[in-house]
Enzyme design. Sequence first.
Site, PDB file in Angstrom:
ATOM      1  N   LYS A 112       0.836  -1.207   0.000  1.00  0.00           N
ATOM      2  CA  LYS A 112       0.000   0.000   0.000  1.00  0.00           C
ATOM      3  C   LYS A 112       0.872   1.258   0.000  1.00  0.00           C
ATOM      4  O   LYS A 112       0.513   2.258  -0.623  1.00  0.00           O
ATOM      5  CB  LYS A 112      -0.949  -0.004   1.191  1.00  0.00           C
ATOM      6  CG  LYS A 112      -2.085  -0.983   0.960  1.00  0.00           C
ATOM      7  CD  LYS A 112      -3.208  -0.808   1.937  1.00  0.00           C
ATOM      8  CE  LYS A 112      -4.334  -1.766   1.556  1.00  0.00           C
ATOM      9  NZ  LYS A 112      -5.304  -1.962   2.581  1.00  0.00           N
ATOM     10  N   LYS A 192      -8.171 -10.523 -10.585  1.00  0.00           N
ATOM     11  CA  LYS A 192      -9.223 -10.877  -9.642  1.00  0.00           C
ATOM     12  C   LYS A 192     -10.415  -9.942  -9.860  1.00  0.00           C
ATOM     13  O   LYS A 192     -10.213  -8.753 -10.140  1.00  0.00           O
ATOM     14  CB  LYS A 192      -8.632 -10.673  -8.230  1.00  0.00           C
ATOM     15  CG  LYS A 192      -9.472 -11.150  -7.105  1.00  0.00           C
ATOM     16  CD  LYS A 192      -8.677 -11.000  -5.816  1.00  0.00           C
ATOM     17  CE  LYS A 192      -9.588 -11.174  -4.630  1.00  0.00           C
ATOM     18  NZ  LYS A 192      -8.901 -11.024  -3.365  1.00  0.00           N
ATOM     19  N   LYS A 195     -14.149  -4.237  -8.174  1.00  0.00           N
ATOM     20  CA  LYS A 195     -14.947  -3.077  -8.569  1.00  0.00           C
ATOM     21  C   LYS A 195     -14.053  -2.003  -9.200  1.00  0.00           C
ATOM     22  O   LYS A 195     -14.409  -1.392 -10.190  1.00  0.00           O
ATOM     23  CB  LYS A 195     -15.627  -2.524  -7.309  1.00  0.00           C
ATOM     24  CG  LYS A 195     -16.685  -1.529  -7.602  1.00  0.00           C
ATOM     25  CD  LYS A 195     -17.430  -1.185  -6.353  1.00  0.00           C
ATOM     26  CE  LYS A 195     -18.453  -0.123  -6.653  1.00  0.00           C
ATOM     27  NZ  LYS A 195     -19.244   0.227  -5.499  1.00  0.00           N
TER      28      LYS A 195
END
Length: 324
Positions: A112, A192, A195
Site C-alpha cells: 500500500k 481478480k 470493482k
Amino acid sequence: MKKSVFSGVRPTGRLHIGNYLGAGKNYVALQDEYDCVYCIVDLHALTTLEDTDKLQGNIYEALLDLLAAGLDPQKSVIFVQSHVPEINELFSLLSMVTPLSWLLRVPTFKEKARIHPQNVNYGLVGYPVLMAADILLYKADVVPVGEDQLPHLELTREIVRRFNEHFGETFPEPQAKLTNFPLVVGLDGKDKMSKSLGNHIELAATAEETAKKVMSAVTDPARRLRSDPGHPEVCNVFKLRRHFEAECMTQVETDCRDAKIGCVDCKRALAEAINRDLAPLRARRAELAADPKYVRQVMLDGAQRAQIIAKRTLNEVRSKMGLI
Ligand code: SF4
C-alpha cells in the site's frame, strides 16, 4: 457453547459476484455452527482515504447485499465498526504492546505504501493492530481467512501472546479457519474480480445488466472461429460457469474442446445461470431496499449487541493494564 467467529467486510459499496462466491456464501454457512460477529469495517476504509464522501452510501449498500445474501441478524451480530467506539480504545491500548518493527514488515503495508506513496499515514502502518483489535474486542476463537491473509492473523496471535505474557491471560489466540475462498477472476480474464478494475458483476445488477456484462467477457483468446476447438482451462467464462452450473460442466468441457458450442451460446448460458441463481437474493434485496427503517434498525441493534461484548472486554483490559 459454540465457538465465536469474527470477520470484517470493507465497505466498498455494492458487493459483486466475486465477494459473494469468495466470502458471502461462506459467512452464511458459518452462522449455524458458530456465534458469528460480522462487521462492516468503515475505519479500515479511512486508511487510504478513498471515496469518503461515498462512505455512508457504501456501508448501506454493503449491508443490503449481506442481508440479502442470507446473513441473519437473529443468528449473527451484524454491525458497523465505528458504531462501537470501544474499538478505538482497544486499538490504542494494543498499539502499546506492538513493536513498530512487526508492522513495518507486513507485506500489505509495503504494497500500500508503494501504491499510495503520498499517503503513508500512521493509520496505515497501524492497520494490522486495528484488525487485531477488531478480532480481540469480541474475543473471537476463529477467523475465516484465505491463505494470503494468514500473515495478518499471525500478527494478531503475536499481539495476543505478548499481551497475555505482560498482563495475564486475557485473549484467546484466534485460530485461522482456512477457507477455500475461490479466486474469482474478473470478466477481463486477467485479474481478480474487482470493482475498481470494472471487471465485475454486481450482485444487485438487473438480469439485463448481468447479460450485457457477461457478453463482454473475454474467453479463450485462441478461439477465433466457432469451428476452432476451445481450451476451457484458460477460459474465464468456463470458470465462472463452474460456480453456477457445476453439474453440467463435464459436457460443456467436451463440447468446447470439440467445437460443438460457440462462445456466444456459452456466455448466454452463463448469464442465465447467474440470473437464476441470484434471483432470490435480488428479490430479497429489493424488499430490504424498500424498507430502510428495518435496515437501519439492524445496524442499530447489531451495534448495541456488539457493544455489550466490547465493553466487557475493554473493562477487563483496562483493569489488567492498571487503568482502573
Ligand atoms: Fe469458453 Fe465456452 Fe467459449 Fe469454450 S465455448 S472457450 S468454455 S466460452
